[in-house]
Design an enzyme around this catalytic site. Structure first.
Site, PDB file in Angstrom:
ATOM      1  N   SER A   1       0.835  -1.189   0.000  1.00 14.21           N
ATOM      2  CA  SER A   1       0.000   0.000   0.000  1.00 14.21           C
ATOM      3  C   SER A   1       0.878   1.251   0.000  1.00 14.21           C
ATOM      4  CB  SER A   1      -0.964  -0.031   1.197  1.00 14.21           C
ATOM      5  OG  SER A   1      -1.984   0.939   1.057  1.00 14.21           O
TER       6      SER A   1
ATOM      7  N   GLU B   1      -1.962  -2.838  -7.868  1.00 11.04           N
ATOM      8  CA  GLU B   1      -3.181  -3.175  -7.122  1.00 11.04           C
ATOM      9  C   GLU B   1      -3.706  -1.898  -6.506  1.00 11.04           C
ATOM     10  OE1 GLU B   1      -3.740  -3.233  -3.515  1.00 11.04           O
ATOM     11  OE2 GLU B   1      -1.864  -2.100  -3.293  1.00 11.04           O
TER      12      GLU B   1
ATOM     13  N   HIS C   1      -4.276  -5.481  -1.110  1.00 13.71           N
ATOM     14  CA  HIS C   1      -5.392  -5.344  -0.168  1.00 13.71           C
ATOM     15  C   HIS C   1      -6.328  -6.554  -0.244  1.00 13.71           C
ATOM     16  CE1 HIS C   1      -3.907  -1.200  -0.493  1.00 13.71           C
ATOM     17  NE2 HIS C   1      -4.465  -0.982   0.681  1.00 13.71           N
TER      18      HIS C   1
END
Length: 332
Positions: A119, A223, A294
């Site tokens: 992330s 992602e 995630h």
């Protein structure tokens, strides 16, 4: 500085007795949040420390200031006793640290540390690749590892950080593991190259900076979470128009269920259509739906290590991803 395709310096594989430092480059984290992660590591014979887990926070940022977070990251990576730095959470704020870290000091240590996270940690992955040339690991964050979590996550993390052999084909969870998504082939083909990328929003946010991703020759991993298809479209358009994806050999997009459709009844493309529209004409294989980022199940991917992706379309569409070289050196 190096490039994503340049030779990486690999950390030493973790062995019992090695020290793992928990760090918080982004959102605030209470020490209790990493209790299970600490127990997990201690079960592997490793030692842990929260010495560089900056206390408190200011709004959505850990610690009292950007400089305090940057100093903590730098000290952890420079400490000769630290073998791995495990980011406690993502969130937001890592990108603010990049100009504050003394990269010359870290280059001078001559000893890479295994950084792990995903992330917002993407900012550190890309900066470390450019500034230091270290292999880093796109994998789970410490505060979200669960005692009853999937073995593909904890087992894959252990294998990536302690193994000195190439992992080979990565296992894709099945329905028995509570994994519903199917890997979709957007564009078929076979690609081999070093891994780079991370969270799409973070990769896009670094366009125009010294730490921007260079996809040339690389197998790009992307992602995201909570981005409607039109926002994914905007982010990918930015990458295409900036040249960040020029020359990449393939794109593996992680399962991003909250990005697949618009959250309301407004007219919208679906995510697969966006990926085809924005990536389909690159002439490289493009796949979607991997346990990356995630997701409850997460692979740990050695960024900088060579990997191969193969995707076949048709009545029996299938795809696989193989890590062709280890991200770790044999322990010295």
């Amino acid at each position: 500085m190096t490039t994503e395709t340049g030779a990486r310096v690999r950390p030493a594989a973790l062995v019992p007795g090695d020290l793992v430092a928990f760090v918080a480059p982004s959102r605030p984290v209470e020490p209790e949040a990493i209790n299970f992660a600490a127990r997990l590591l201690e079960g592997w014979g490793l030692r842990t420390t929260t010495r560089w887990l900056v206390p408190g926070g200011r709004g959505y940022l850990a610690g009292e200031s950007d400089r305090a977070r940057a100093r903590a990251i730098e000290e952890a990576l420079a400490d000769p006793d630290v073998a791995m730095a495990w980011c406690a959470r993502g969130g937001y704020g890592a990108g603010r640290l990049l100009p504050l870290i003394d990269w010359d000091r870290l280059r001078g240590t001559g000893r890479p540390v295994a950084l792990v996270g995903y992330s917002d940690v993407t900012a550190l992955h890309l900066a470390i690749a450019r500034e230091l040339g270290w292999t880093t690991f796109h994998g789970p964050v410490a505060a979200l590892v669960k005692a009853d979590g999937p073995g593909v996550t904890t087992g894959g993390l252990h294998r990536a950080l302690t193994g000195v052999e190439a992992p080979g084909r990565l296992p894709v969870p099945g329905e028995a593991d509570g994994w519903a998504p199917l890997v979709r082939v957007v564009r078929p083909g076979r690609a081999t190259g070093p891994l780079t990328g991370g969270n799409l929003a973070l990769v896009a946010s670094l366009v125009g900076t010294p730490w921007a991703m260079r996809g040339k020759g690389c197998l790009v991993v992307l992602e995201d979470v909570g981005e409607a298809p039109y926002r994914v479209d905007r982010l990918l358009t930015q990458l295409r128009q900036s040249g960040a994806l020029d020359g990449c050999v393939g794109i593996a997009f992680g399962s991003s269920p909250t990005c697949e459709r618009a959250p309301d009844d407004r007219p919208s493309l679906d995510l697969l259509s966006v990926l085809d529209d924005l990536l389909g004409d690159l002439g490289v294989p493009v796949t979607y739906g991997w346990p990356i980022g995630h997701t409850a199940h997460q692979w740990t991917l050695p960024f900088g290590a060579r990997a191969t992706m193969e995707a076949r379309s048709g009545d029996f569409a299938e795809a696989w991803l193989s890590i062709d070289e280890t991200g770790m050196e044999a322990a010295r």
